[in-house]
Design a protein around this motif. Structure first.
Motif, PDB file in Angstrom:
ATOM      1  N   UNK A 178     -10.630  14.094  -8.591  1.00  0.00           N
ATOM      2  CA  UNK A 178     -10.007  12.798  -9.238  1.00  0.00           C
ATOM      3  C   UNK A 178      -8.611  12.782  -9.167  1.00  0.00           C
ATOM      4  N   UNK A 179      -7.878  13.520  -8.401  1.00  0.00           N
ATOM      5  CA  UNK A 179      -6.413  13.178  -8.220  1.00  0.00           C
ATOM      6  C   UNK A 179      -6.230  12.349  -7.166  1.00  0.00           C
ATOM      7  N   UNK A 180      -7.465  12.093  -6.168  1.00  0.00           N
ATOM      8  CA  UNK A 180      -7.138  11.436  -4.989  1.00  0.00           C
ATOM      9  C   UNK A 180      -7.021   9.920  -4.841  1.00  0.00           C
ATOM     10  N   UNK A 181      -6.138   9.318  -4.256  1.00  0.00           N
ATOM     11  CA  UNK A 181      -5.825   7.844  -4.290  1.00  0.00           C
ATOM     12  C   UNK A 181      -6.201   7.600  -2.961  1.00  0.00           C
ATOM     13  N   UNK A 204      -4.321  -0.022  -2.903  1.00  0.00           N
ATOM     14  CA  UNK A 204      -4.684   1.377  -3.397  1.00  0.00           C
ATOM     15  C   UNK A 204      -5.470   1.493  -4.612  1.00  0.00           C
ATOM     16  N   UNK A 205      -6.290   2.452  -4.810  1.00  0.00           N
ATOM     17  CA  UNK A 205      -6.888   2.859  -6.104  1.00  0.00           C
ATOM     18  C   UNK A 205      -7.099   4.317  -6.053  1.00  0.00           C
ATOM     19  N   UNK A 206      -7.153   4.596  -7.359  1.00  0.00           N
ATOM     20  CA  UNK A 206      -7.328   5.960  -7.915  1.00  0.00           C
ATOM     21  C   UNK A 206      -8.854   6.051  -7.817  1.00  0.00           C
ATOM     22  N   UNK A 207      -9.532   7.184  -7.496  1.00  0.00           N
ATOM     23  CA  UNK A 207     -10.930   7.328  -7.700  1.00  0.00           C
ATOM     24  C   UNK A 207     -11.204   7.719  -9.268  1.00  0.00           C
ATOM     25  N   UNK A 247     -23.668   9.756  -0.567  1.00  0.00           N
ATOM     26  CA  UNK A 247     -23.803   8.490   0.091  1.00  0.00           C
ATOM     27  C   UNK A 247     -22.428   7.802   0.594  1.00  0.00           C
ATOM     28  N   UNK A 248     -21.406   8.635   0.399  1.00  0.00           N
ATOM     29  CA  UNK A 248     -20.373   8.152   1.028  1.00  0.00           C
ATOM     30  C   UNK A 248     -19.415   7.006   0.369  1.00  0.00           C
ATOM     31  N   UNK A 249     -20.298   6.499  -0.834  1.00  0.00           N
ATOM     32  CA  UNK A 249     -19.521   5.551  -1.670  1.00  0.00           C
ATOM     33  C   UNK A 249     -18.565   6.115  -2.627  1.00  0.00           C
ATOM     34  N   UNK A 250     -17.178   5.425  -2.425  1.00  0.00           N
ATOM     35  CA  UNK A 250     -16.279   6.129  -3.288  1.00  0.00           C
ATOM     36  C   UNK A 250     -15.868   5.019  -4.176  1.00  0.00           C
ATOM     37  N   UNK A 251     -16.188   4.984  -5.508  1.00  0.00           N
ATOM     38  CA  UNK A 251     -15.610   3.952  -6.401  1.00  0.00           C
ATOM     39  C   UNK A 251     -14.218   4.230  -7.233  1.00  0.00           C
ATOM     40  N   UNK A 252     -13.595   3.143  -7.558  1.00  0.00           N
ATOM     41  CA  UNK A 252     -12.330   3.022  -8.089  1.00  0.00           C
ATOM     42  C   UNK A 252     -12.338   3.474  -9.302  1.00  0.00           C
ATOM     43  N   UNK A 255      -5.711   0.575 -10.075  1.00  0.00           N
ATOM     44  CA  UNK A 255      -5.898  -0.010  -8.747  1.00  0.00           C
ATOM     45  C   UNK A 255      -4.928  -1.359  -8.635  1.00  0.00           C
ATOM     46  N   UNK A 256      -4.739  -1.302  -7.339  1.00  0.00           N
ATOM     47  CA  UNK A 256      -3.808  -2.903  -7.048  1.00  0.00           C
ATOM     48  C   UNK A 256      -3.960  -3.166  -5.757  1.00  0.00           C
TER      49      UNK A 256
END
Length: 278
Positions: free
Chosen positions: A137-140, A160-163, A174-179, A184-185
């Motif tokens: 959760x700390x990953x951008x 960029x966006x935070x997860x 599934x490799x899908x990373x949602x923001x 996010x910007x």
């Protein structure tokens, strides 16, 4: 809802007439005087309207109130769980991720505010979604682009966006990373920063490779965010980036600073490791 003049029955005080509804309180006249009740709570087992249709309408209001209270309780529990997740999180020093948009389409990424981690390029898992196991959760997610016809050294940071705060790369099959829905910007043309300013290579050979993403340090991401803050002139957009920065520092346990020095040695080493792995 018009309740004035409606006949009611109370389990203790008997029959009465509603005089008025004032500041969420129901004033009812009974034979032995007036009584004040909290509306609509009193209709939950204590008071009922003689008018059947009016009673059904009140019951609908009660259902809405109960649903709202349940949602508020649920939100409070979710917030408490989120805080606990952040407090217990073991922060990896290099859990930020730069995406090259090799297997992603820029338009799709910004419309959905999600990104695909790419596929394994070799080994037994070749062709399967790459699992971003270091991301928490700390990953951008730093979004970068090298436009068609440009040299790799011209790669730019475009957003960029935070997860999401419930994201765990170890379960992202599934490799899908949602923001995150808030942090996010997207940068305008004049705001885009040169990517390799933060990842200089000693050989001056710029090569992203075929991999979709590369890990880098939390401190470098902090430095990038500070530089982005200097580029944005619009007050509303700057406020959004400032809130992003504050949240990023919070979840990565970094001190918010006015000036963040870039450690070029660590950034070079991190990039070299990722290029080699690709």
């Amino acid at each position: 809802m018009q309740l004035q003049g409606k006949a009611i029955n109370h389990v203790k005080f008997g029959n009465g007439i509603i005089r008025e509804l004032r500041d969420k309180y129901l004033i009812v006249d009974f034979v032995h005087g007036e009584r004040k009740f909290l509306f609509p709570n009193v209709f939950a087992g204590f008071l009922s309207l003689i008018d059947h249709d009016a009673q059904l309408a009140v019951e609908s209001i009660i259902d809405d109130v109960i649903t709202k209270e349940k949602n508020e309780i649920k939100e409070e529990i979710n917030e408490q769980e989120r805080i606990i997740r952040i407090q217990k999180l073991k922060v990896h020093p290099s859990s930020q991720v730069a995406f090259g948009l090799i297997q992603n389409n820029k338009k799709d990424v910004f419309e959905s505010w999600s990104v695909f981690s790419g596929e394994y390029l070799s080994g037994e898992s070749k062709g399967e979604p790459k699992q971003p196991i270091r991301m928490k959760l700390n990953s951008a997610c730093l979004l970068t682009e090298c436009a068609k016809g440009e040299q790799e050294k011209e790669r730019r940071i475009i957003g960029a966006f935070m997860v999401r705060d419930d994201f765990d790369g170890r379960t992202c099959n599934d490799g899908q990373i949602e923001s995150h829905k808030t942090y996010r910007f997207r940068l305008n043309e004049s705001e885009m920063l040169p990517y390799y300013k933060y990842f200089e290579t000693n050989s001056k050979v710029y090569n992203w490779g075929n991999t979709e993403y590369k890990y880098f340090s939390n401190e470098i991401m902090q430095c990038i965010l500070k530089d982005i803050q200097k580029m944005i002139l619009d007050e509303n957009r700057l406020q959004a980036v400032n809130e992003f920065y504050q949240y990023f520092c919070y979840v990565n346990r970094l001190k918010e600073t006015e000036n963040t020095e870039l450690n070029t040695e660590s950034s070079t080493e991190e990039l070299a490791m990722e290029v080699k792995s690709s």
